[in-house]
Every structure is written in C-alpha cells, then in structure tokens.
Write an enzyme that holds these catalytic residues in place. Structure first.
Site, short mmCIF file in Angstrom:
data_model
loop_
_atom_site.label_atom_id
_atom_site.label_comp_id
_atom_site.label_asym_id
_atom_site.label_seq_id
_atom_site.Cartn_x
_atom_site.Cartn_y
_atom_site.Cartn_z
N GLU A 102 70.45 38.45 87.27
CA GLU A 102 69.92 37.66 86.88
C GLU A 102 69.83 36.73 88.16
O GLU A 102 69.29 34.99 88.08
CB GLU A 102 70.43 37.24 85.42
CG GLU A 102 69.56 38.09 84.75
CD GLU A 102 69.90 37.22 83.55
OE1 GLU A 102 69.95 36.05 82.85
OE2 GLU A 102 69.68 38.29 81.90
N GLU B 24 67.44 39.20 90.38
CA GLU B 24 66.89 40.60 89.70
C GLU B 24 67.13 40.85 88.12
O GLU B 24 67.75 40.00 87.11
CB GLU B 24 67.05 41.69 90.74
CG GLU B 24 68.87 41.87 90.52
CD GLU B 24 69.12 42.35 89.58
OE1 GLU B 24 68.72 42.57 88.71
OE2 GLU B 24 70.71 41.20 89.33
#
Length: 357
Positions: free
Chosen positions: A325, A184
């Site tokens: 991430e 994310e």
C-alpha cells in the site's frame, strides 16, 4: 515466450521511455563539503547525510525540497489468482480501493500522520469503479490474463501501462509534488513480483516466493505450483518481455512512474517487495533511473532482500513490514524531508562562529 510474441516484444515499437540524465558524480565532493560545513560534527547524522547528498544532486542546481509528497497507489487485478496464488479473491482489490477512497486504510492513516497526499490509480482493476476526486482512471484492461497459461498482457498493453504511469508521475510533479512515493494494491501481485524477481535479478525461483498476504501450507503449495507453471511456460529474460509475460498492470504503471519522476529530476520513494519489483523493471529498461530512487524499507516478504541486492539498495527502515500500500514509503517521507532541510535550513558552522545568524 513464443517466437511470434518475441518478434513484436520491443518496447520502442510502442513507446519511447523519457530521457533520464544520470546524476553528475562530480557533485558528490561539493555536496559532502556543504554538509560537513554545517553546524554539526562531520558525519554525525550518518545515513541522513548520504540521503542529503543524493537529494542535493537530484535537484541541482536548485535546492532540494520535500514539503509536498504524493503517494501513488496503483491498483490492478491478476489472472494468476485463478490458480489459487492468494487466499483472497480478486474482489478484495476493489474493496481495498474503495477503502482508500473512503480514507480508512492503513495507507490513509500513515499518510495523514506524514502529511502526504494520496492518489489511487485504477491501472487494471477487474471492475468498474465510481468516480472520486482522488481516483485517477488509467485502466488498461480488466486485470491481466492468467500468466500460468498465457502472457499476462500484450506488448501494447504493457507499453501503454508504462506510458500512463510515466505521465501520471509527471503530471503530479507539474502540479507541485516534490516527492513521488510508490504504493500498490492487487490480489496476486506478490506472485507476479516473484516471477519478475526470478528473471530480472536474476535469482532461484523458490527464493523469490513468499507468503504474500498470508498463506497456509496448502496455499503455499498452490502458489509455488502456479508460479512454477508460469515460469516453465516462457523463457523470457529481457525486461520488457518479462513484464509482458509475468507482470501486473499496477506493476507496469509503477515502473513507468519511476521513469517519469526521474525524467523530472524528482526522488522516487520505493516501498516494499512489489514496488521494488516494479523499480527493477524500470531500471533494467533505463539504468539511469536508479540514481533517483530512495528505498524506504526492508520488507519481511521473502524475496525482497534479493530485489534490494539486485538494485544495490540499502533501505532506510527495517520494521518487519509486509503490508504494501506504500505504508513503508509513507513512514520514510519524514526522513527524506529532514535530509532535504539539512541542506537548506541548517546554518553553516562558519556563520555560527562568526555570529552571522
């Protein structure tokens, strides 16, 4: 939550989650027997054997596979940033999305090292993004509303985000993915995740609030005040209501991706704090999805241990990571692949002794 919103905050009015079959626990003994019969001392591979059992049960009666892994990086902005919950502005979300698409972020480097494909999903970035082959446009709106002042999204928007995340995971699996990994990007999403953890774990709010992307003491004071203000605004505790009130669009889509992957009997590799918050939403909505989740690492972000306890999860790695991430998930992909190959590639001890190799 207001009575008007609560009246209409029933997920099934807007979207029916996919059917997810719990894993057949009667398979455990047979899977353990297969692994114990391999050309190695029983139990000598520790938790990799536990992971192999889970993977074997997920794909049964087919053999488990892990060759093709896809990291889905869901990106969106948060209205809570208006309250100063992050030291970075929302513009950084756009900048980081462009960095992923240019192949220059940490997630890209780790993906290259682990031979994992990355797809970036615009779930609700507060800007128009240029077309790119690795970008999936699934934008619900230009970022959520400010959850300190009003619900982060409408029930329809939250349901649409769940549905789109679910379909994205299913589409990747139909295209050949063996493993779905979650990542994310969204400035302000640790604040949203802290609220989700607080209500859904449940846990004391102060125990769920961490430094996120990095906050000094004045910044932490602003962050705590904003999150406390949001929590005081609504007493929602039901999972879909909590998502509507406090969630992020990328978090909702990740939750949908968990459900989509589980519905297709594929493992979901969960990253850190934000991914775990999304996974908790998914499991609170459809408890059977828990069987398909593999937890990659223990994040250094405060509150992650609370989420892991609520998820009954013992992550594979503990490296002090807190980037997000999907970086932790990427580092765990080789372990998942190795566990799958333990079942499919390692000779049985009986064949070794009989010279049948």
């Amino acid at each position: 939550m207001s009575s008007d919103l609560q009246e209409f905050c029933d997920l099934k009015q807007f979207w029916q989650p996919p059917a997810i079959a719990p894993l057949d626990q009667q398979l455990v003994t047979a899977m353990r027997g297969r692994i114990d019969g391999k050309a190695k001392p029983p139990g000598s591979l520790g938790r990799i054997e536990d992971l192999a059992v889970q993977l074997g049960m997920i794909r049964h009666p087919e053999p488990p596979r892990g060759d093709r892994a896809v990291l889905l990086v869901f990106a969106a902005d948060h209205g809570l940033t208006e309250e100063g919950v992050s030291q970075y502005p929302s513009a950084v979300t756009v900048a980081m999305v462009m960095t992923y698409l240019a192949g220059r972020a940490t997630a890209n480097a780790f993906a290259a090292a682990s031979n994992v494909t990355i797809r970036v999903i615009d779930a609700g970035v507060a800007a128009d993004l240029p077309a790119h082959p690795d970008l999936i446009v699934a934008k619900i709106r230009m970022g959520t509303a400010n959850a300190a002042r009003e619900p982060a999204m409408t029930p329809r928007q939250a349901a649409d985000a769940l549905a789109r995340g679910c379909q994205i995971a299913i589409d990747q699996i139909k295209a050949g993915a063996d493993i779905i990994a979650l990542g994310e990007m969204g400035i302000g999403n640790t604040a949203s995740s802290a609220l989700l953890a607080h209500r859904l774990a449940p846990a004391t709010l102060s125990d769920c609030i961490g430094v996120g992307a990095g906050q000094d003491e004045p910044g932490m004071a602003r962050k705590r005040a904003a999150i406390e203000k949001a929590a005081a605004r609504s007493n929602a505790t039901a999972p879909f209501e909590v998502l509507v009130e406090f969630g992020g669009l990328e978090i909702a889509m990740m939750a949908g991706a968990v459900l989509g992957a589980a519905s297709q009997r594929r493992p979901v590799l969960v990253d850190g704090f934000i991914s775990s918050a999304a996974t908790l939403v998914a499991i609170r909505l459809v408890p059977a999805a828990r069987d398909y989740c593999v937890f990659a690492h223990r994040s250094a972000e405060k509150g992650h241990d609370i989420l892991l306890a609520a998820l009954h999860a013992n992550p594979l790695l503990d490296l002090g990571l807190r980037l997000g991430e999907g970086t932790g998930a990427l580092l765990a992909v080789p372990l998942v692949r190795a566990a799958a190959r333990l079942l499919t590639d390692v000779a049985d001890l009986s064949d070794v002794l009989a010279g049948k190799l």
